[in-house]
Design a protein around this motif. Structure first.
Motif, short mmCIF file in Angstrom:
data_model
loop_
_atom_site.label_atom_id
_atom_site.label_comp_id
_atom_site.label_asym_id
_atom_site.label_seq_id
_atom_site.Cartn_x
_atom_site.Cartn_y
_atom_site.Cartn_z
N VAL A 278 0.82 -1.12 0.09
CA VAL A 278 -0.08 0.15 0.07
C VAL A 278 0.69 1.17 -0.02
CG1 VAL A 278 -1.73 1.27 1.34
CG2 VAL A 278 -1.83 -1.25 1.33
N GLY A 279 0.46 2.30 -0.65
CA GLY A 279 1.34 3.50 -0.80
C GLY A 279 0.32 4.49 -0.78
N LEU A 280 0.51 5.63 -0.16
CA LEU A 280 -0.27 6.81 -0.27
C LEU A 280 0.26 8.12 -0.99
CD1 LEU A 280 -1.63 7.07 3.31
CD2 LEU A 280 -2.59 6.26 1.68
N ALA A 281 -0.55 8.85 -1.65
CA ALA A 281 -0.21 10.25 -2.25
C ALA A 281 -1.27 11.24 -1.69
CB ALA A 281 -0.23 10.06 -3.66
N ASP A 336 -7.20 22.54 0.64
CA ASP A 336 -7.69 21.20 0.55
C ASP A 336 -6.85 20.18 -0.02
OD1 ASP A 336 -10.97 21.90 -0.14
OD2 ASP A 336 -9.75 23.36 -0.86
N ILE A 337 -6.80 18.79 0.57
CA ILE A 337 -6.14 18.00 0.04
C ILE A 337 -6.81 16.44 -0.20
CG2 ILE A 337 -4.19 18.51 1.68
CD1 ILE A 337 -4.79 16.21 3.65
N LEU A 338 -6.22 15.72 -1.22
CA LEU A 338 -6.79 14.55 -1.67
C LEU A 338 -5.90 13.32 -0.81
CD1 LEU A 338 -8.02 14.69 -5.36
CD2 LEU A 338 -9.25 14.89 -3.19
N VAL A 339 -6.31 12.47 -0.24
CA VAL A 339 -5.43 11.22 0.17
C VAL A 339 -5.70 10.19 -0.83
CG1 VAL A 339 -4.86 9.86 2.21
CG2 VAL A 339 -5.47 12.24 2.63
N VAL A 340 -4.97 9.69 -1.66
CA VAL A 340 -5.22 8.78 -2.70
C VAL A 340 -4.19 7.55 -2.15
CG1 VAL A 340 -4.90 7.99 -5.09
CG2 VAL A 340 -5.35 10.59 -4.14
N GLU A 341 -5.01 6.36 -1.97
CA GLU A 341 -4.33 5.20 -1.63
C GLU A 341 -4.39 4.17 -3.18
OE1 GLU A 341 -5.45 1.04 0.19
OE2 GLU A 341 -5.74 2.72 1.60
N MET A 342 -2.91 3.71 -3.21
CA MET A 342 -2.74 2.75 -4.11
C MET A 342 -2.44 1.40 -3.87
SD MET A 342 -3.38 4.30 -7.14
CE MET A 342 -3.26 5.78 -8.19
N ASN A 343 -2.95 0.21 -3.95
CA ASN A 343 -2.62 -0.93 -3.89
C ASN A 343 -1.82 -1.74 -4.95
OD1 ASN A 343 -3.65 -0.37 -1.42
ND2 ASN A 343 -5.69 -1.47 -1.84
N GLY A 344 -1.08 -2.65 -4.57
CA GLY A 344 -0.53 -3.43 -5.63
C GLY A 344 0.07 -4.86 -5.04
N THR A 345 0.61 -5.67 -6.09
CA THR A 345 1.22 -6.85 -5.44
C THR A 345 2.84 -6.81 -5.18
OG1 THR A 345 1.76 -7.52 -7.84
CG2 THR A 345 -0.38 -8.39 -6.80
N SER A 346 3.13 -5.39 -5.63
CA SER A 346 4.85 -5.45 -5.24
C SER A 346 4.78 -4.03 -4.82
CB SER A 346 5.49 -5.53 -6.40
OG SER A 346 5.62 -4.97 -7.52
N ARG A 348 7.28 -2.02 -6.05
CA ARG A 348 7.57 -1.49 -7.30
C ARG A 348 6.33 -0.88 -8.10
NH1 ARG A 348 10.10 2.13 -8.96
NH2 ARG A 348 11.93 1.26 -7.84
N GLN A 349 5.30 -1.77 -8.08
CA GLN A 349 4.07 -1.64 -8.58
C GLN A 349 3.32 -0.39 -8.14
OE1 GLN A 349 0.94 -4.28 -8.25
NE2 GLN A 349 0.11 -4.00 -10.32
N VAL A 350 3.29 -0.44 -6.85
CA VAL A 350 2.58 0.82 -6.17
C VAL A 350 3.39 2.25 -6.59
CG1 VAL A 350 1.93 1.52 -3.92
CG2 VAL A 350 1.67 -0.70 -4.32
N ARG A 351 4.69 1.95 -6.36
CA ARG A 351 5.46 3.15 -6.46
C ARG A 351 5.13 3.82 -7.91
NH1 ARG A 351 9.33 4.80 -3.20
NH2 ARG A 351 9.79 3.43 -1.25
N ASP A 352 5.02 2.79 -8.94
CA ASP A 352 4.77 3.04 -10.16
C ASP A 352 3.55 3.79 -10.62
OD1 ASP A 352 7.32 2.37 -11.11
OD2 ASP A 352 6.62 0.48 -11.85
N LYS A 353 2.56 3.36 -9.76
CA LYS A 353 1.29 4.09 -9.84
C LYS A 353 1.32 5.23 -9.32
CE LYS A 353 -1.65 -0.10 -9.54
NZ LYS A 353 -2.75 -0.90 -8.81
N ILE A 354 1.94 5.58 -8.12
CA ILE A 354 1.94 6.85 -7.63
C ILE A 354 2.63 7.88 -8.30
CG2 ILE A 354 2.63 8.10 -5.37
CD1 ILE A 354 1.59 6.02 -3.95
N GLN A 355 3.80 7.11 -9.11
CA GLN A 355 4.46 8.24 -10.03
C GLN A 355 3.83 8.61 -10.92
OE1 GLN A 355 7.70 9.50 -9.18
NE2 GLN A 355 7.09 10.79 -11.10
#
Length: 380
Positions: A278-281, A336-346, A348-355
């Motif tokens: 899990v990662g947050l942006a 205002d802020i948006l807290v966005v969660e990205m999930n993944g199987t690795s 690297r996948q999560v970091r790539d989604k957030i990038q």
């Protein structure tokens, strides 16, 4: 001639209390303290109930409904009382499931389901499921107190509804007590099984006949008038009944009915795998409209959750001794802020989604700063 004294409300309530105490194993409380305790919930409303019952099992629930039905008295199923619109207050006999009917009856990780009573909180249920790496997905902000029964009654959503849907999407089967105190079991049925239910000469059979008849008569109207908003939770889910498929699951009607149709005594719930990474942006904005435009763009990237936090909450958090020390993720002075969660199987996948999301925000010139978090201790 001596005229018979007309029975007062106090007489009727005393009789109800006596009958209930002699009929159920659970607790019965009609005293003023208990009635005031249950006169409020998470909303602004206050209504003093007739009395409070704490059933221990389905037979208790059946007896409570039977006695109240015979005495023309309303009953009100209740869980944690976190409802924000007064769903758990009424001039009725309250049935609080949270004290006794909170047991997990079966966990089946192989088939991704759990069978539980309605009085367990969502957090407690998921804690019981943690060893399976599965979870019950509805996650309203009150999930530490909100009962599973309440989630079913309100068709609760939560931050992750963008990927998991509403509670109605996660409930497979139910055992319920109907208004005539009879027990019924709702699940998806079709063909001869549905025909058999429709032909029953009792309340359950009438329910199946009436639902199918109503759906057939008004199907086109329901389809055209019901809102297509993903998180629509108002009203009965008649749009989920399709008379042309020759199958029916009354669970879809029960979920979201706010205790008006029957009382749930146990339910079979779908479970989903816990995300591996899990990662947050945290996207920062100086304008509400800009944050709304960014929300639409963010949803196109397949997030697990998107939550908007506005100026009022940010300001209050900064002024709070408890919250202010945990706001080091904020950059500058966002309104205002948006807290966005990205999930993944690795990872690297999560970091790539957030990038990819960050690149998109820069390209659209929507967010002036983005804080990225991958440390699970900070995310929680």
């Amino acid at each position: 001639m001596t005229l018979a004294r007309k029975k007062t409300s106090d007489d009727i309530y005393s009789y109800l209390e006596h009958e209930l105490k002699n009929s159920i194993q659970g607790e019965v409380n009609f005293d003023e303290v208990y009635r005031q305790m249950y006169s409020t919930d998470g909303s602004i409303y206050k209504m003093t109930p007739i009395g409070v019952t704490l059933p221990k099992n389905p037979d208790d629930v059946s007896a409570i409904i039977d006695i109240c039905n015979k005495n023309n008295t309303a009953v009100l199923p209740r869980g944690g009382g976190t409802s924000l619109s007064g769903q758990t207050v009424n001039s009725a006999v309250v049935m609080d499931f949270s004290k006794y009917m909170n047991n997990v009856l079966e966990i089946n990780p192989e088939e991704n389901y759990v069978i539980t009573e309605p009085g367990i909180t969502i957090d407690n249920l998921n804690q019981r499921l943690k060893h399976t790496n599965l979870h019950f997905t509805p996650d309203p902000s009150t999930k530490s107190r909100a009962n599973v029964g309440g989630a079913m009654g309100n068709n609760s959503c939560g931050t992750h509804s963008v990927i998991y849907g509403k509670t109605v999407d996660q409930v497979k089967e139910m055992e319920v007590i109907l208004s005539d105190s009879s027990k019924a079991y709702f699940e998806e049925i079709s063909g001869k099984a549905l025909e058999d239910k429709i032909s029953l000469n009792n309340l359950e059979g009438k329910i199946y006949r009436d639902v199918m008849s109503m759906s057939s008569k008004y199907y086109d109207e329901i389809k055209s008038k019901y809102s297509k908003v993903n998180r629509r939770v108002g009203g009965y889910n008649l749009d989920l009944v399709n008379p042309n498929t020759n199958k029916l699951n009354l669970v879809n009607i029960m979920v979201g009915s706010e205790g008006t149709l029957a009382a749930v005594t146990k339910a079979k719930l779908n479970l989903e795998p816990l995300p591996k990474y899990v990662g947050l942006a945290i996207l920062h904005f100086t304008d509400l409209i800009e944050s709304m435009e960014a929300t639409v763009a963010t949803l196109e990237e397949g997030p697990a959750a998107v939550e908007h936090i506005g100026k009022m909450i940010i300001t209050q958090a900064k002024q709070s001794l408890g919250f202010s020390r945990n706001l080091d993720f904020l950059q500058g002075e966002p309104t205002d802020i948006l807290v966005v969660e990205m999930n993944g199987t690795s990872e690297r996948q999560v970091r790539d989604k957030i990038q990819k999301l960050e690149d998109k925000m820069k390209r659209l010139n929507l967010s002036y700063a983005i804080t990225k978090l991958f440390d699970s201790s900070k995310i929680s």
